[in-house]
Motif scaffolding. Structure first.
Motif, PDB file in Angstrom:
ATOM      1  N   VAL A 154       0.858  -1.190   0.000  1.00  0.00           N
ATOM      2  CA  VAL A 154       0.000   0.000   0.000  1.00  0.00           C
ATOM      3  C   VAL A 154       0.890   1.235   0.000  1.00  0.00           C
ATOM      4  O   VAL A 154       1.815   1.341   0.797  1.00  0.00           O
ATOM      5  N   ALA A 155       0.632   2.143  -0.926  1.00  0.00           N
ATOM      6  CA  ALA A 155       1.411   3.385  -1.022  1.00  0.00           C
ATOM      7  C   ALA A 155       0.451   4.566  -0.984  1.00  0.00           C
ATOM      8  O   ALA A 155      -0.754   4.422  -1.232  1.00  0.00           O
ATOM      9  N   VAL A 156       0.995   5.741  -0.680  1.00  0.00           N
ATOM     10  CA  VAL A 156       0.192   6.965  -0.600  1.00  0.00           C
ATOM     11  C   VAL A 156       0.791   8.016  -1.528  1.00  0.00           C
ATOM     12  O   VAL A 156       2.018   8.174  -1.597  1.00  0.00           O
ATOM     13  N   ALA A 157      -0.057   8.709  -2.264  1.00  0.00           N
ATOM     14  CA  ALA A 157       0.382   9.782  -3.151  1.00  0.00           C
ATOM     15  C   ALA A 157      -0.616  10.933  -3.047  1.00  0.00           C
ATOM     16  O   ALA A 157      -1.637  10.818  -2.361  1.00  0.00           O
ATOM     17  N   THR A 158      -0.312  12.041  -3.708  1.00  0.00           N
ATOM     18  CA  THR A 158      -1.231  13.181  -3.737  1.00  0.00           C
ATOM     19  C   THR A 158      -1.666  13.435  -5.180  1.00  0.00           C
ATOM     20  O   THR A 158      -0.983  13.035  -6.133  1.00  0.00           O
ATOM     21  N   GLY A 159      -2.783  14.101  -5.338  1.00  0.00           N
ATOM     22  CA  GLY A 159      -3.330  14.335  -6.671  1.00  0.00           C
ATOM     23  C   GLY A 159      -2.429  15.159  -7.566  1.00  0.00           C
ATOM     24  O   GLY A 159      -2.411  14.974  -8.778  1.00  0.00           O
ATOM     25  N   ASP A 160      -1.668  16.085  -6.975  1.00  0.00           N
ATOM     26  CA  ASP A 160      -0.809  16.926  -7.805  1.00  0.00           C
ATOM     27  C   ASP A 160       0.524  16.265  -8.149  1.00  0.00           C
ATOM     28  O   ASP A 160       1.273  16.768  -8.989  1.00  0.00           O
ATOM     29  N   SER A 161       0.852  15.129  -7.517  1.00  0.00           N
ATOM     30  CA  SER A 161       2.119  14.455  -7.801  1.00  0.00           C
ATOM     31  C   SER A 161       1.926  13.116  -8.524  1.00  0.00           C
ATOM     32  O   SER A 161       2.897  12.450  -8.865  1.00  0.00           O
ATOM     33  N   LEU A 162       0.677  12.730  -8.752  1.00  0.00           N
ATOM     34  CA  LEU A 162       0.396  11.433  -9.375  1.00  0.00           C
ATOM     35  C   LEU A 162       0.999  11.364 -10.778  1.00  0.00           C
ATOM     36  O   LEU A 162       0.874  12.300 -11.567  1.00  0.00           O
ATOM     37  N   ASN A 163       1.674  10.248 -11.080  1.00  0.00           N
ATOM     38  CA  ASN A 163       2.248  10.082 -12.413  1.00  0.00           C
ATOM     39  C   ASN A 163       1.780   8.767 -13.042  1.00  0.00           C
ATOM     40  O   ASN A 163       1.114   7.956 -12.403  1.00  0.00           O
ATOM     41  N   THR A 164       2.154   8.558 -14.284  1.00  0.00           N
ATOM     42  CA  THR A 164       1.700   7.395 -15.045  1.00  0.00           C
ATOM     43  C   THR A 164       2.136   6.084 -14.403  1.00  0.00           C
ATOM     44  O   THR A 164       1.365   5.122 -14.320  1.00  0.00           O
ATOM     45  N   TYR A 165       3.372   6.031 -13.941  1.00  0.00           N
ATOM     46  CA  TYR A 165       3.882   4.807 -13.324  1.00  0.00           C
ATOM     47  C   TYR A 165       3.082   4.467 -12.070  1.00  0.00           C
ATOM     48  O   TYR A 165       2.760   3.295 -11.823  1.00  0.00           O
ATOM     49  N   ASP A 166       2.719   5.487 -11.271  1.00  0.00           N
ATOM     50  CA  ASP A 166       1.899   5.269 -10.079  1.00  0.00           C
ATOM     51  C   ASP A 166       0.544   4.671 -10.444  1.00  0.00           C
ATOM     52  O   ASP A 166       0.011   3.817  -9.732  1.00  0.00           O
ATOM     53  N   VAL A 167      -0.028   5.141 -11.542  1.00  0.00           N
ATOM     54  CA  VAL A 167      -1.355   4.681 -11.956  1.00  0.00           C
ATOM     55  C   VAL A 167      -1.325   3.224 -12.411  1.00  0.00           C
ATOM     56  O   VAL A 167      -2.246   2.449 -12.136  1.00  0.00           O
ATOM     57  N   LEU A 168      -0.249   2.830 -13.086  1.00  0.00           N
ATOM     58  CA  LEU A 168      -0.178   1.488 -13.665  1.00  0.00           C
ATOM     59  C   LEU A 168       0.189   0.403 -12.656  1.00  0.00           C
ATOM     60  O   LEU A 168      -0.176  -0.755 -12.822  1.00  0.00           O
TER      61      LEU A 168
END
Length: 208
Positions: free
Chosen positions: A172-186
């Motif tokens: 489980v990882a945590v990110a923010t909407g303004d830092s989200l990138n393609t690799y995070d999504v996949l």
């Protein structure tokens, strides 16, 4: 496309209309590849370093005379053929980063998020606020949402309780909407957005 909005107990709280334009007809596949390759390349340290024949420590004296010893001729203690000698064509410090245009990055993120939305891998929460930084409370939320496998929690901004409660939970990882990138999504099995974070990403993807 409409998404069901839930609370942290898994109860429905209405629907959310996806506002950014979805990708059609297979467009953007190459952009996703380029962005992921660039992201992974940027993670490389590039600090590997070996010494050439001219950089290793040692005398420049010829080890023994050219002829008459019965041994193979040798001209330097730093020869690559010798233990402790230089390395031929060894690695040197370098920058592995690749340049990707802003439009390509935006297209790749749109493509990746579009595919995850169509696959049903996106969960939207009305609000995500933990009363404390206890992992037990965070695990209860994951259980209520029936999240199995890996997950990425995308919040609107930095949340200390969320960060502390989730840091010991595997996959489980945590990110923010303004830092989200393609690799995070996949990467994860499921993407969990707060409503605010999803709107942040929509605003990024709606820019031309």
């Amino acid at each position: 496309m409409k998404l069901t909005v839930k609370d942290i107990k898994g109860n429905s709280q209405g629907e959310l209309e996806v506002k950014f334009p979805l990708i059609e007809n297979g467009k953007g596949t190459q952009a996703v590849h380029d962005v992921v390759v660039a992201y992974q390349a940027a993670q490389r340290m590039g600090t590997a370093c070996t010494k050439t024949m001219g950089e290793v420590a040692g005398s420049g004296k010829k080890p023994w005379r050219q002829k008459g010893t019965g041994r193979a001729r040798a001209g330097s203690f730093a020869s690559p053929l010798w233990r402790g000698g230089g390395v031929v064509f060894g690695p040197k410090p370098r920058d592995f980063s690749k340049k990707v245009s802003q439009k390509t990055r935006q297209l790749a993120l749109r493509k990746a998020l579009t595919e995850r939305l169509r696959a049903g891998d996106v969960v939207v929460l009305d609000e995500l606020k933990l009363a404390s930084a206890k992992t037990k409370e965070f695990l209860g939320m994951l259980s209520a949402l029936d999240l199995k496998g890996s997950a990425l929690i995308v919040a609107q901004g930095a949340d200390k309780n969320l960060t502390l409660a989730s840091r010991n939970v595997p996959n489980v990882a945590v990110a923010t909407g303004d830092s989200l990138n393609t690799y995070d999504v996949l990467r994860p099995d499921k993407l969990v957005f707060t409503r605010g974070a999803f709107e942040q990403v929509e605003a990024r993807l709606s820019k031309q």
